[in-house]
Design an enzyme around this catalytic site. Structure first.
Site, PDB file in Angstrom:
ATOM      1  N   LYS A 233       0.835  -1.199   0.000  1.00  0.00           N
ATOM      2  CA  LYS A 233       0.000   0.000   0.000  1.00  0.00           C
ATOM      3  C   LYS A 233       0.882   1.266   0.000  1.00  0.00           C
ATOM      4  O   LYS A 233       1.976   1.291   0.569  1.00  0.00           O
ATOM      5  CB  LYS A 233      -0.938   0.009   1.211  1.00  0.00           C
ATOM      6  N   ARG A 273      -3.689 -10.515   3.828  1.00  0.00           N
ATOM      7  CA  ARG A 273      -3.785 -10.618   2.359  1.00  0.00           C
ATOM      8  C   ARG A 273      -2.541  -9.979   1.770  1.00  0.00           C
ATOM      9  O   ARG A 273      -2.268  -8.793   2.001  1.00  0.00           O
ATOM     10  CB  ARG A 273      -5.053  -9.906   1.879  1.00  0.00           C
TER      11      ARG A 273
END
Length: 305
Positions: A233, A273
């Site tokens: 991210k 994840r």
């Protein structure tokens, strides 16, 4: 310590809590922010998925549409349900043919894609919109009786760049996930089929993601297992790259991704994840050993405190 759950995904029960499960990202998209266009054919994607399982992944999350910032979704989506199915169905079918026991998640917010992929062998629907971008999704998931990941998202990708920071982000995510899960249950989705995801980066400004990670354990109050996706991210890249005076590119974000996954697991995430499977599996083995040791020591601390 993590609460223990039994996650009913339809054909089996998945034990959650004793160790951290790893969900591997398998995108078959040309434009995902991190790995778009990596697999030029269904055969290549199937081969990559099998390697992820060999590297220790517990679940494969297959996605056929990018939800990167700025992209149109919902009724205005650039990628139709037919195109998304053209991308993902051969991969689901190929993986199930090669290894029927593989646990597959369909990363989609479209009801029709959820229906067709579950029929083809997927056992989980991972909806980044919290079942809010397609009004048919809740009823479809209830009918399919599969596992479902309910993610929190502020607005849609088109809005994200303009959204202000939310000073009460933990409370907002708690409330949003509570409302979404109760709406799903009222529509017929059984409680034991649901897990929740706070949606790092999905409508959260840079300064929102760190308080959310720091207070992740507060989300256990919602009463569902917890999945976390922080892999690669941008909020990690900006922070980790600050010392280098540059933002790390997606493929340069392994170390901050591992750090964030470790923190998430230590704060009670049941599933992480990730894009980089083998390094994360190795890191989670250490996390789980520490957490198990802490549980084993609890009676000793209680007796001598």
């Amino acid at each position: 310590m993590r609460p223990m759950y039994q996650w009913n995904v339809g054909s089996r029960i998945v034990e959650l809590g004793k160790r951290t499960l790893v969900m591997a990202v398998l995108n078959v998209t040309p434009d995902s922010f991190s790995d778009g266009g990596q697999f030029p054919s269904a055969e290549a994607a199937v081969e990559a998925g099998l390697q992820m399982i060999a590297d220790g992944a517990d679940i494969l999350d297959i996605g056929g549409e990018s939800t990167r910032p700025g992209v149109k979704v919902g009724s205005d989506a650039v990628v139709s349900a037919e195109e998304e199915l053209r991308r993902v169905l051969p991969v689901v079918e190929g993986l199930k043919k090669a290894r029927p026991e593989i646990l597959i998640s369909a990363d989609t917010y479209k009801a029709e894609v959820a229906r067709r992929t579950v029929t083809a062998g997927a056992e989980i629907v991972n909806d980044v919109s919290g079942m809010s971008w397609d009004p048919q999704m809740i009823g479809t998931v209830a009918e399919l009786a599969c596992g479902v990941v309910v993610m929190h998202s502020r607005g849609t990708p088109e809005d994200w760049r303009d959204l202000p920071a939310e000073p009460r982000i933990v409370q907002v995510v708690q409330q949003g996930l509570h409302e979404a899960t109760q709406k799903a249950i009222a529509a017929g989705v059984h409680h034991e089929r649901i897990i929740v995801d706070p949606g790092f980066g999905f409508g959260k400004r840079l300064e929102n993601n760190y308080p959310l990670l720091a207070k992740l354990e507060d989300l256990h109050s919602i009463g569902f297992p917890l999945m976390v996706g922080v892999s690669r991210k941008s909020f990690l890249a900006k922070t980790a790259g600050a010392k280098l005076a540059s933002e790390l590119k997606p493929l340069e974000r392994l170390h901050p991704s591992i750090a964030a996954a470790v923190i998430a697991a230590m704060k009670g995430a049941h599933i992480v994840r990730v894009h980089d499977v083998r390094p994360t599996v190795e890191a989670m083995a250490i996390v789980d050993a520490v957490m198990l040791s802490s549980e084993d020591m609890n009676p000793w601390f209680e007796a001598y405190s």
